[in-house]
Design an enzyme around this catalytic site. Structure first.
Site: not given
Ligand SMILES: [Zn+2]
Length: 288
Positions: A50, A85-86, A230, A232-233
């Site tokens: 990100s 990402d984003h 995706n 991530n967390t």
């Protein structure tokens, strides 16, 4: 193999019915844990970064240097993409310039026409360098680096128009949420997913917010054309949990347990297990 774009690995996934994991990285430990695990399982991978993570790590060039050098040092042979990402409009061009091999331009907060126009500009610049592009249609629920969405369902007609731009992959909200899922979550909307798939001419679909979606829903989504998921967390939670246990057990106070190479090891091993579980669920082992 060198660092590559995400285009070929996703087309192969789309054709063969599995999904490639995008695992977001935050630092050296994250990057190393992911690269070692995908090499062990002979799976392709997309390393997600990100804008916030890139800033934390010391900028886009630091990220590219870290990934490229670790990749060479660890003798990684599987396809690896470095993916923004984003990305904002400006961030997309900065990451491209720095050597990222894949870019997500997230124009979902613009009006649709502006999202479309900017997506086309990003595609032209990226494709000139052989870099793949992900677009976003509508917004995805939850919070991503301070950007909060409310769990929308994408409009299939907007998906059709975005997919026709020549974009390599696109993300569309189908009830998925970033971060932890609330207890009253309604699940993925497979009717909308099937409708999107019908009108987008086999462009690989991306599922954001992969943490906490039940395995059977993930596999159904893959069967309906989702080729990139995706994550991530879930790595962050696993790392924090293992590190907390190490410290609560007093291991940092024994001998040289405070040495970061020891202190960060349980967290790294826990992240590797999450990556192994995801690759098994997504079906990408031995697909490199
Ligand atoms: Zn996302």
């Amino acid at each position: 193999m060198a660092i590559v774009s995400a285009k070929e690995m996703l087309l192969k996934a789309r054709n063969e019915g599995y999904a490639v994991a995008q695992i977001n990285i935050n630092n050296l430990e994250w990057t190393k844990a992911v690269l070692q695990t995908v090499e062990e399982l002979k799976s392709p991978v997309i390393l997600g970064v990100s804008e916030g993570a890139a800033k934390y790590m010391g900028g886009y060039k630091t990220v590219v240097g870290l990934v490229q050098n670790l990749h060479d040092f660890l003798k990684v042979t599987v396809p690896v993409a470095i993916h923004l990402d984003h990305g904002s409009y400006e961030g997309s061009f900065q990451a491209l310039e720095a050597g990222f091999t894949s870019i997500m331009f997230d124009g979902s907060h613009y009006a649709f026409e502006e999202n479309l126009a900017k997506t086309k500009e990003v595609i032209a610049a990226c494709h000139a360098k052989g870099v793949s592009v992900e677009a976003e249609v509508g917004s995805i629920g939850g919070e991503e680096d301070g950007v909060i969405g409310t769990g929308e369902l994408a409009d299939p007609e907007e998906c059709r128009v975005i997919a026709a731009t020549g974009v390599d992959m696109f993300a569309a909200g189908i009830g998925n949420i970033h971060g932890k899922y609330p207890a009253n979550w309604k699940g993925l909307n497979f009717e909308v997913l099937a409708e999107i798939q019908k009108v987008t001419n086999n462009v690989p679909l991306v599922l954001h917010g992969g943490t906490g979606i039940p395995g059977d829903m993930i596999q159904k989504a893959i069967s309906l054309g989702v080729s990139k998921i995706n994550v991530n967390t879930e790595l962050q939670l696993a790392f924090a949990d293992a590190t907390r246990k190490y410290i609560e057990a007093g291991k940092d106070l024994e001998s040289k347990g405070f040495d970061p190479r020891k202190l960060l090891n349980p967290g790294s091993e826990a992240m590797k297990q999450v990556v192994r579980d995801k690759i098994a669920l997504f079906g990408s082992a031995n697909k490199a």
